[in-house]
Scaffold this active site. Sequence first.
Site, short mmCIF file in Angstrom:
data_model
loop_
_atom_site.label_atom_id
_atom_site.label_comp_id
_atom_site.label_asym_id
_atom_site.label_seq_id
_atom_site.Cartn_x
_atom_site.Cartn_y
_atom_site.Cartn_z
N GLN A 61 7.50 16.21 5.66
CA GLN A 61 6.16 16.55 5.17
C GLN A 61 5.97 18.05 4.99
OE1 GLN A 61 4.23 13.77 8.25
NE2 GLN A 61 2.77 13.72 6.57
N HIS A 117 4.96 4.83 11.87
CA HIS A 117 4.47 5.52 10.66
C HIS A 117 5.34 6.76 10.39
CE1 HIS A 117 1.03 7.37 8.21
NE2 HIS A 117 1.85 8.39 8.41
N GLU A 118 5.57 7.57 11.44
CA GLU A 118 6.35 8.80 11.25
C GLU A 118 7.81 8.48 10.92
OE1 GLU A 118 4.67 11.35 10.87
OE2 GLU A 118 2.84 10.65 11.83
N HIS A 148 8.40 7.94 7.36
CA HIS A 148 8.56 9.18 6.58
C HIS A 148 10.03 9.58 6.49
CE1 HIS A 148 4.53 10.54 5.66
NE2 HIS A 148 4.12 10.36 6.91
N GLY A 154 0.27 13.28 14.03
CA GLY A 154 1.72 13.15 13.90
C GLY A 154 2.19 13.81 12.62
N CYS A 212 -2.78 9.68 6.62
CA CYS A 212 -1.56 10.48 6.60
C CYS A 212 -1.90 11.85 6.02
CB CYS A 212 -0.52 9.80 5.73
SG CYS A 212 1.03 10.70 5.60
N LEU A 213 -1.35 12.91 6.64
CA LEU A 213 -1.63 14.26 6.13
C LEU A 213 -1.07 14.45 4.72
CD1 LEU A 213 -0.96 16.34 9.38
CD2 LEU A 213 -3.17 15.76 8.35
NI NI Z 1 2.09 10.29 7.57
#
Ligand code: NI
Length: 175
Positions: free
Chosen positions: A51, A136-137, A140, A46, A94-95
């Site tokens: 991001q 989660h997304e 962000h 995701g 998380c990236l």
């Molecule tokens: Ni993330």
Amino acid sequence: MALRNIITAPDPRLKQVSTPVEKVDDELRALMDDMLETMYAAPGIGLAAIQVGVPKQVIVMDLSGEDDAPAPRYFVNPEILSTSEDHAIYEEGCLSVPDFYEDVERPAQCRVRFLDYQGEIREMDCDGLLATCLQHEMDHLKGVLFIDHLSRVKREMMLKKLLKQKKSQQEKVTA
Ligand code: NI
């Protein structure tokens, strides 16, 4: 399509609140295509637009298994309509928080309204990994990272390590 740079914590941009998209047009679809390519390359399941430095309410996701055909999902202006009372715990990563994984508790199910890749309004019931990943997304989009759900001590320890990693990478690049 092009790969974009993924911003990693600590970085003030990740704390920005994303704004709603006015129109799902070709320009936005190009952003979503880039985001998906960037997410696959990372690899991740995701990615939110912030991001890659774009403060718009856009999320891409693909929860298909390694041996399955790709199944990209797109969520524009997502809105949680309801959440279940029962909770689920997943080990999240998380990236933007590379190499850290921790258990996070969230509502196990949710119902979401969003615009899809074509700009059509859709509603969907989510559970399991989809419910967790979507929440989660969506965090962000509010400037929240999964580490913000952990204790302050744990979060500060992680951020310290991340800052150290960042500095040593920068030194390598300038060397
Ligand atoms: Ni993330």
